[in-house]
Design an enzyme around this catalytic site. Structure first.
Site, PDB file in Angstrom:
ATOM      1  N   HIS A 473       0.869  -1.179   0.000  1.00 11.32           N
ATOM      2  CA  HIS A 473       0.000   0.000   0.000  1.00 11.32           C
ATOM      3  C   HIS A 473       0.902   1.224   0.000  1.00 11.32           C
ATOM      4  O   HIS A 473       1.695   1.424   0.930  1.00 11.32           O
ATOM      5  CB  HIS A 473      -0.918   0.032   1.212  1.00 11.32           C
ATOM      6  CG  HIS A 473      -1.850   1.212   1.203  1.00 11.32           C
ATOM      7  ND1 HIS A 473      -3.098   1.169   0.629  1.00 11.32           N
ATOM      8  CD2 HIS A 473      -1.694   2.479   1.665  1.00 11.32           C
ATOM      9  CE1 HIS A 473      -3.667   2.356   0.748  1.00 11.32           C
ATOM     10  NE2 HIS A 473      -2.832   3.172   1.370  1.00 11.32           N
ATOM     11  N   CYS A 474       0.791   2.036  -1.035  1.00  8.43           N
ATOM     12  CA  CYS A 474       1.683   3.192  -1.178  1.00  8.43           C
ATOM     13  C   CYS A 474       0.994   4.457  -0.689  1.00  8.43           C
ATOM     14  O   CYS A 474       0.033   4.927  -1.307  1.00  8.43           O
ATOM     15  CB  CYS A 474       2.105   3.364  -2.634  1.00  8.43           C
ATOM     16  SG  CYS A 474       3.233   4.758  -2.878  1.00  8.43           S
ATOM     17  N   PRO A 475       1.469   5.044   0.414  1.00  5.45           N
ATOM     18  CA  PRO A 475       0.848   6.277   0.910  1.00  5.45           C
ATOM     19  C   PRO A 475       1.083   7.461  -0.017  1.00  5.45           C
ATOM     20  O   PRO A 475       0.326   8.432   0.012  1.00  5.45           O
ATOM     21  CB  PRO A 475       1.527   6.487   2.261  1.00  5.45           C
ATOM     22  CG  PRO A 475       2.833   5.781   2.153  1.00  5.45           C
ATOM     23  CD  PRO A 475       2.589   4.596   1.272  1.00  5.45           C
ATOM     24  N   GLY A 478      -1.737   7.088  -2.341  1.00  9.61           N
ATOM     25  CA  GLY A 478      -3.011   6.885  -1.669  1.00  9.61           C
ATOM     26  C   GLY A 478      -3.777   5.692  -2.179  1.00  9.61           C
ATOM     27  O   GLY A 478      -5.011   5.696  -2.198  1.00  9.61           O
TER      28      GLY A 478
END
Length: 639
Positions: A473-475, A478
């Site tokens: 999950h890439c912040p 998003g």
């Protein structure tokens, strides 16, 4: 807790407490074991003298030959012992499937009631969590809706004891998710009161259970029962599922009233916040902003825009006093602390990195078009001795790179990363199939999404959904990175790295034109102080560019190494030992998905080159197995 529940135990027909000693029926055989044996220890130790055992003891320990010998000699399998317990009960509680089949073939009654709790063999198997036995008994016609001596059916027992897989199987086989027991308690109420973990409550909520039903006698909702039990985990789940925080029981008590009676600060605070979010209270204007989720998210996204600008703006002010600037920075820091405590939300923390990325790129582009566009790069190119075509050699590549960056970022941010979807009927069918094949466990089944997890997939805790070929999950975008958007994510990293390099180039050009210093003449430290004082804003943008260059460069190199060199994802590399299809040593990971560097890249980017190259395209949303070949490669077969 016992004192708090006394009032609920005095009314006839409603005793929502199962005592530990009632979990396993007692017998006069083998004191200390309670007639329950989940292993073969006794069988091994008595392997030479089991011929002296009676049929109850032989059933408990699964001595099939002795049981068949006694039945063939005339023992009636329907005959209960002195405690009114049949052989089928003992076989069920000890998960002796072969004996269950044998006894039923000899006319054993599948739904025979017996024991102190007047339960069926299916009740006994359910209490112990023997899913395979539950499946077997249902195949022989056992009725899961029958109630035991406490008024509970099997789905209520499974919920009480936290047997999530059995709850899922019974509902998939047609049991009503809102079924009430004789006391008016639903499975959700039992789970809220008895099980201090996310499941089976989370599973029941996924089945669209009615969260605001009240039980028959007290009119307590599941939220009431969770508060009575101090079950903070389930309280959080119920509040997220929009449980009615203002529901009243028969005494007019709300969950908040019960929390106040128990003086539990955590429960009181969370229930009060939930009431305010529902508009039941009249909070102040600031509190209304705090409970507005959309507003909090906007604050988290917008704060980096303001902070980045203020840092550069204060540094660029024509003020000689460092004390004045220090006080300004202190004010900015205090403002950020206030916003963080007042509006930042742990459930939306992924919005903050996205806000930092968007803000950084916004101010970088503002710098480019405001400072660099007209004449700076022209003069810089001229000083380097290049042709006087800065628009073609600098601006056009930058603009084309920006278009590619925006496109890939948008696709990484908003496109489907590979969400695994299924209809309600498909979910129930999957549960039944997995349970009846002995595969209904968390390694292949997601209890939140109620789906069979394809190989290489993972449930993302941030997005709360299962993603095919999950990478991470890439912040910064998003969104999850998976089979649906991984290629776009790589494109995003590449063009972002190019854009940052352009910014660094632009800053150096600006300093060469506007700052009366040079690295070759003044040395590193003097050059550094001169460019910082010449244009603090430009130096601030340069520092941002260098920071982003470092993490983007490291990330893209790691991704390329995993994709091309290892043929695995980030999640697989970090958790390789959890997956049976990887061979992990101290120094390497052998992946069945690794087909060599060139082939890995062609398959990943789906390179076709006018049909000359044919990449292997796999639908990872429906890929469940890996078939290994003799050469160490793998073939893919949908199951």
């Amino acid at each position: 807790m016992a004192d708090a529940m006394e009032e609920y135990e005095t009314e006839a027909g409603c005793v929502p407490v199962l005592h530990p000693e009632e979990m396993k029926p007692q017998t006069h055989h083998h004191s200390g074991s309670h007639g329950y044996s989940s292993d073969n220890t006794a069988r091994k130790s008595h392997v030479d003298d089991y011929s002296t055992w009676d049929i109850v003891k032989a059933t408990q320990y699964g001595i099939f030959e002795r049981c068949r010998e006694l039945v063939d000699a005339g023992y009636d399998v329907r005959q209960p012992d002195k405690e009114n317990v049949t052989l089928l009960h003992w076989a069920a509680i000890n998960n002796r499937i072969d004996l269950v089949k044998f006894y039923i073939s000899k006319s054993a009654v599948v739904d025979q009631l017996g024991g102190d709790l007047n339960s069926t063999p299916l009740h006994w198997a359910t209490r112990q969590g023997h899913l395979s036995m539950v499946v077997q008994l249902l195949k022989y016609g056992a009725d899961p809706s029958l109630i035991d001596g406490e008024g509970c059916s099997c789905v209520h027992l499974a919920a009480q004891f936290g047997h999530t897989s059995i709850v899922a199987y019974l509902i998939a086989k047609g049991q009503d998710v809102d079924m009430m027991d004789q006391n008016g308690m639903t499975p959700l109420m039992w789970a809220a009161y008895r099980t201090h973990s996310v499941d089976p409550t989370r599973l029941l909520l996924t089945f669209n259970v009615s969260v605001n039903l009240g039980d028959k006698y007290h009119k307590n909702t599941a939220l009431h029962w969770a508060v009575l039990a101090g079950n903070t985990t389930v309280i959080s789940l119920l509040l997220e599922a929009n449980s009615n925080v203002d529901a009243q029981n028969i005494k007019g008590e709300t969950p908040l009233d019960l929390a106040k009676q128990r003086k539990n600060v955590w429960m009181i605070n969370h229930l009060q916040e939930a009431r305010q979010a529902k508009g039941y209270d009249s909070p102040s204007y600031l509190k209304r902003l705090k409970i507005d989720k959309d507003f909090r998210q906007k604050v988290m996204l917008g704060t980096p825009f303001l902070v980045i600008w203020l840092v550069g703006f204060i540094a660029d002010l024509d003020v000689d006093s460092w004390l004045a600037k220090g006080l300004m920075y202190a004010a900015v820091w205090l403002a950020v602390q206030f916003l963080s405590k007042a509006f930042f939300d742990h459930s939306m923390h992924s919005a903050l990195p996205l806000g930092i990325y968007l803000a950084t790129k916004f101010w970088m582009y503002t710098t480019w078009f405001y400072w660099f566009w007209n004449d700076i790069l022209w003069e810089c190119v001229s000083l380097d001795g290049a042709a006087h075509l800065p628009f073609a050699t600098v601006h056009v590549p930058f603009l084309l790179n920006s278009v590619a960056l925006f496109y890939n970022f948008g696709k990484s941010w908003k496109s489907d990363p590979g969400i695994i979807k299924a209809s309600e009927e498909q979910k129930k069918k999957t549960i039944v199939e997995l349970a009846e094949t002995g595969s209904l466990d968390l390694s292949v089944f997601c209890s939140t999404c109620l789906i069979r997890k394809p190989i290489r997939s993972k449930h993302c805790a941030v997005c709360n959904r299962c993603i095919a070929k999950f990478d991470h999950h890439c912040p910064w975008v998003g969104n999850c990175v998976g089979s649906g958007n991984h290629r776009y994510f790589m494109g995003y990293l590449f063009f972002l790295l190019c854009m940052i390099c352009w910014m660094i180039y632009g800053c150096i050009c600006y300093w060469r034109i506007h700052c009366s210093t040079s690295y070759s003449q003044d040395g590193f430290w003097l050059y550094l102080t001169q460019i910082a004082s010449c244009s603090p804003w430009m130096f601030w943008m340069f520092l941002n560019s260098v920071f982003h260059f470092m993490w983007v460069a490291v990330l893209i190199l790691c991704q390329l190494y995993q994709i091309a060199g290892l043929g695995i994802t980030t999640n697989e590399r970090m958790n390789a030992r959890r997956y049976k299809h990887f061979k992990v040593t101290a120094t390497s990971i052998e992946s069945p998905f690794n087909h060599g560097c060139v082939r890995n890249l062609m398959d990943f980017f789906e390179v076709r080159c006018c049909g000359l190259i044919r990449p292997v395209a796999v639908d990872w949303t429906g890929q469940y197995t890996v078939d290994y070949d003799q050469t160490g490669g793998s073939g893919y077969q949908l199951v």
